[in-house]
Design a protein around this motif. Structure first.
Motif, PDB file in Angstrom:
ATOM      1  N   THR A 154       0.777  -1.139  -0.184  1.00 41.39           N
ATOM      2  CA  THR A 154       0.013   0.047  -0.178  1.00 41.39           C
ATOM      3  C   THR A 154       0.817   1.224   0.095  1.00 41.39           C
ATOM      4  O   THR A 154       0.623   2.289  -0.871  1.00 41.39           O
ATOM      5  CB  THR A 154      -0.951   0.104   1.187  1.00 41.39           C
ATOM      6  OG1 THR A 154      -1.831  -1.073   1.053  1.00 41.39           O
ATOM      7  CG2 THR A 154      -1.664   1.400   1.105  1.00 41.39           C
ATOM      8  N   ASP A 155       1.922   1.243   1.055  1.00 44.27           N
ATOM      9  CA  ASP A 155       2.604   2.358   1.010  1.00 44.27           C
ATOM     10  C   ASP A 155       3.406   2.725  -0.242  1.00 44.27           C
ATOM     11  O   ASP A 155       3.576   3.901  -0.750  1.00 44.27           O
ATOM     12  CB  ASP A 155       3.665   2.224   2.020  1.00 44.27           C
ATOM     13  CG  ASP A 155       3.175   2.507   3.483  1.00 44.27           C
ATOM     14  OD1 ASP A 155       2.036   2.940   3.649  1.00 44.27           O
ATOM     15  OD2 ASP A 155       3.935   2.053   4.493  1.00 44.27           O
ATOM     16  N   LYS A 156       3.825   1.676  -1.027  1.00 43.96           N
ATOM     17  CA  LYS A 156       4.735   1.878  -2.137  1.00 43.96           C
ATOM     18  C   LYS A 156       4.195   1.841  -3.138  1.00 43.96           C
ATOM     19  O   LYS A 156       4.441   2.502  -4.372  1.00 43.96           O
ATOM     20  CB  LYS A 156       5.760   0.703  -2.137  1.00 43.96           C
ATOM     21  CG  LYS A 156       6.862   0.741  -1.321  1.00 43.96           C
ATOM     22  CD  LYS A 156       7.951  -0.352  -1.594  1.00 43.96           C
ATOM     23  CE  LYS A 156       8.961  -0.212  -0.471  1.00 43.96           C
ATOM     24  NZ  LYS A 156      10.053  -1.451  -0.519  1.00 43.96           N
ATOM     25  N   TYR A 157       2.687   1.356  -3.523  1.00 39.75           N
ATOM     26  CA  TYR A 157       2.098   1.276  -4.700  1.00 39.75           C
ATOM     27  C   TYR A 157       0.905   1.848  -4.844  1.00 39.75           C
ATOM     28  O   TYR A 157       0.377   2.856  -5.749  1.00 39.75           O
ATOM     29  CB  TYR A 157       2.303   0.088  -5.311  1.00 39.75           C
ATOM     30  CG  TYR A 157       3.576  -0.515  -5.477  1.00 39.75           C
ATOM     31  CD1 TYR A 157       4.358  -0.248  -6.705  1.00 39.75           C
ATOM     32  CD2 TYR A 157       4.143  -1.528  -4.683  1.00 39.75           C
ATOM     33  CE1 TYR A 157       5.529  -0.721  -6.850  1.00 39.75           C
ATOM     34  CE2 TYR A 157       5.539  -1.984  -4.680  1.00 39.75           C
ATOM     35  CZ  TYR A 157       6.397  -1.446  -5.821  1.00 39.75           C
ATOM     36  OH  TYR A 157       7.501  -2.011  -6.072  1.00 39.75           O
ATOM     37  N   VAL A 158      -0.140   1.306  -4.109  1.00 34.46           N
ATOM     38  CA  VAL A 158      -1.561   1.785  -3.835  1.00 34.46           C
ATOM     39  C   VAL A 158      -1.733   2.949  -3.492  1.00 34.46           C
ATOM     40  O   VAL A 158      -2.511   4.039  -4.331  1.00 34.46           O
ATOM     41  CB  VAL A 158      -2.351   0.831  -3.002  1.00 34.46           C
ATOM     42  CG1 VAL A 158      -3.731   1.111  -3.091  1.00 34.46           C
ATOM     43  CG2 VAL A 158      -2.067  -0.571  -3.319  1.00 34.46           C
ATOM     44  N   LEU A 159      -1.023   3.598  -2.392  1.00 34.05           N
ATOM     45  CA  LEU A 159      -1.514   5.076  -1.987  1.00 34.05           C
ATOM     46  C   LEU A 159      -0.824   6.212  -3.117  1.00 34.05           C
ATOM     47  O   LEU A 159      -1.346   7.010  -3.330  1.00 34.05           O
ATOM     48  CB  LEU A 159      -0.764   5.210  -0.594  1.00 34.05           C
ATOM     49  CG  LEU A 159      -1.753   4.821   0.692  1.00 34.05           C
ATOM     50  CD1 LEU A 159      -0.906   4.968   1.732  1.00 34.05           C
ATOM     51  CD2 LEU A 159      -2.947   5.340   0.442  1.00 34.05           C
ATOM     52  N   PRO A 160       0.679   5.924  -3.653  1.00 37.65           N
ATOM     53  CA  PRO A 160       1.013   6.928  -4.587  1.00 37.65           C
ATOM     54  C   PRO A 160      -0.179   6.633  -5.894  1.00 37.65           C
ATOM     55  O   PRO A 160      -0.150   7.723  -6.413  1.00 37.65           O
ATOM     56  CB  PRO A 160       2.261   6.411  -5.112  1.00 37.65           C
ATOM     57  CG  PRO A 160       2.564   5.621  -3.712  1.00 37.65           C
ATOM     58  CD  PRO A 160       1.258   5.074  -3.150  1.00 37.65           C
ATOM     59  N   TYR A 161      -0.596   5.555  -6.214  1.00 36.43           N
ATOM     60  CA  TYR A 161      -1.318   5.433  -7.336  1.00 36.43           C
ATOM     61  C   TYR A 161      -2.699   6.340  -7.280  1.00 36.43           C
ATOM     62  O   TYR A 161      -3.052   7.057  -8.013  1.00 36.43           O
ATOM     63  CB  TYR A 161      -1.807   3.995  -7.709  1.00 36.43           C
ATOM     64  CG  TYR A 161      -2.525   3.939  -9.053  1.00 36.43           C
ATOM     65  CD1 TYR A 161      -2.042   3.676 -10.399  1.00 36.43           C
ATOM     66  CD2 TYR A 161      -3.720   4.259  -8.990  1.00 36.43           C
ATOM     67  CE1 TYR A 161      -2.849   3.588 -11.594  1.00 36.43           C
ATOM     68  CE2 TYR A 161      -4.398   3.746 -10.141  1.00 36.43           C
ATOM     69  CZ  TYR A 161      -3.994   3.470 -11.433  1.00 36.43           C
ATOM     70  OH  TYR A 161      -4.576   3.264 -12.403  1.00 36.43           O
TER      71      TYR A 161
END
Length: 401
Positions: A154-161
């Motif tokens: 989530t920190d590295k991919y979902v939230l930035p997206y």
């Protein structure tokens, strides 16, 4: 923008409210407000299909957690609902092969299957590769169940997206803390912080190890953010071991490498868990001298030089024995020694000493310090907390040299 979250759980096992609260906080700490939460049985395929159809019409963003625990073909239902085929994703296959090799586990082949329009969310800790499916109706994110995997993905991919798509205007800073939760909350709830508009925090604790996420509005000036972080760190400096997201073993490993030191451990009731955490790090051989599981009194006598008289008068679970175990390690050529002895339960050791009593010694050739703790919980909780405490005390020692 409205967001929903679907969890899956085994209804035959005890409900772990802390897990769900902590998993939810991963999104809240990233500035994503969740409007609706649904918890479904991991065997409820019809319920999932019904809710997926409903949520598709009701929400702009849907996150599904526990895709690797369900007892039905979740991906097939998603593919049918969104009228898209499932195919083996080349990137998902690469990550699945890498983590299978690293963990020596043969994960299911369908962990690499994604909807053809899906974007893989790499999972570097487990086999289930997540994905984001962005359609005209909804943005769908599918993740595994394990908290560590969920948080990292989530920190590295979902939230930035989602930040880019939904325009989330938050920034986050992470602190790693070990120890007194009450002291931590007292500091974070000081008026100097709470009166600040646009400041929030979340806490995730596991066996004494705590991740603190500080959340700020984008409009908060950088200098003000720095002032607030300095205030928090100055009040908690003895218990903060990193100002970024890192595990205890990774932080200790980094300090050992930085100072070019070798560590040895002698573990009684933690049974090798301390040293096993260190050797999970690639390149650990450069920083580890030896790890001894000294469970019996005979081992403590012959291998570590503990005095027979002290074992008889003080007992194996005592400050003097923990101290002598560490000293015995230092005589064998290491730079820093860690020893543990205690009673994990569920029964005591035929003395009047209580379950949860433990002694941890940490030291170098300039001296050894012994710490006494009375831990609570199950055998597993006591052992894991003691392991983490030993790692933290070693970090604390190395930070101060």
């Amino acid at each position: 923008m409205k967001s929903a979250l679907i969890f899956f759980r085994n209804v035959k096992t005890e409900f772990d409210g802390n897990y769900f609260a902590n998993a939810l906080s991963v999104f809240g700490s990233g500035g994503l407000d969740i409007d609706t939460i649904e918890i479904l049985s991991y065997a409820d395929d019809l319920g999932f299909k019904r809710r997926l159809l409903e949520f598709k019409e009701m929400f702009d963003n849907l996150i599904i957690i526990g895709g690797d625990t369900v007892r039905f073909n979740l991906k097939n239902i998603i593919a049918e609902t969104f009228d898209t085929p499932l195919v083996e994703n080349e990137n998902a296959r690469s990550f699945l092969d890498a983590v299978s090799k690293a963990n020596a586990i043969n994960y299911p082949e369908d962990f690499a299957l994604l909807p053809i329009e899906g974007v893989v969310i790499p999972n570097i800790y487990g086999g289930f590769q997540g994905f984001i499916l962005d359609t005209t109706d909804i943005t769908l994110s599918v993740l595994p169940f394990d908290y560590k995997e969920v948080k990292t993905m989530t920190d590295k991919y979902v939230l930035p997206y989602l930040e880019n798509k939904l325009g989330i205007k938050k920034t986050r800073l992470t602190l790693k803390y070990f120890g007194d939760v009450k002291k931590l909350k007292q500091t974070l709830n000081q008026p100097e912080l709470l009166l600040e508009q646009g400041f929030y925090y979340t806490i995730f604790e596991k066996y004494g190890d705590i991740t603190v996420d500080l959340l700020f509005d984008y409009e908060t000036p950088e200098e003000r953010k720095k002032e607030m972080v300095r205030y928090i760190v100055s009040n908690l400096k003895d218990n903060i071991y990193a100002e970024y997201d890192v595990s205890l073993s990774e932080r200790l490993f980094d300090l050992l490498k930085l100072r070019n030191l070798k560590l040895s451990t002698a573990e009684s009731f933690t049974g090798g868990r301390v040293i096993s955490e260190i050797i999970k790090n690639s390149g650990a051989s450069a920083c580890v001298n030896e790890g001894i599981v000294s469970y019996s009194n005979q081992s403590k006598l012959s291998r570590l030089g503990v005095k027979d008289a002290d074992l008889k008068t003080q007992g194996a679970v005592s400050a003097v024995v923990a101290y002598q175990m560490a000293v015995g390690l230092l005589k064998e050529g290491c730079d820093i020694a860690v020893s543990t002895t205690g009673i994990a339960g569920p029964q005591s050791d035929n003395t009047d000493k209580p379950v949860g009593l433990c002694f941890i010694a940490v030291g170098m050739k300039d001296g050894v310090h012994t710490y006494k703790y009375k831990l609570s919980g199950s055998r597993e909780e006591i052992t894991e907390t003691a392991k983490n405490t030993a790692l933290f005390l070693a970090i604390k020692k190395l930070k101060n040299i």
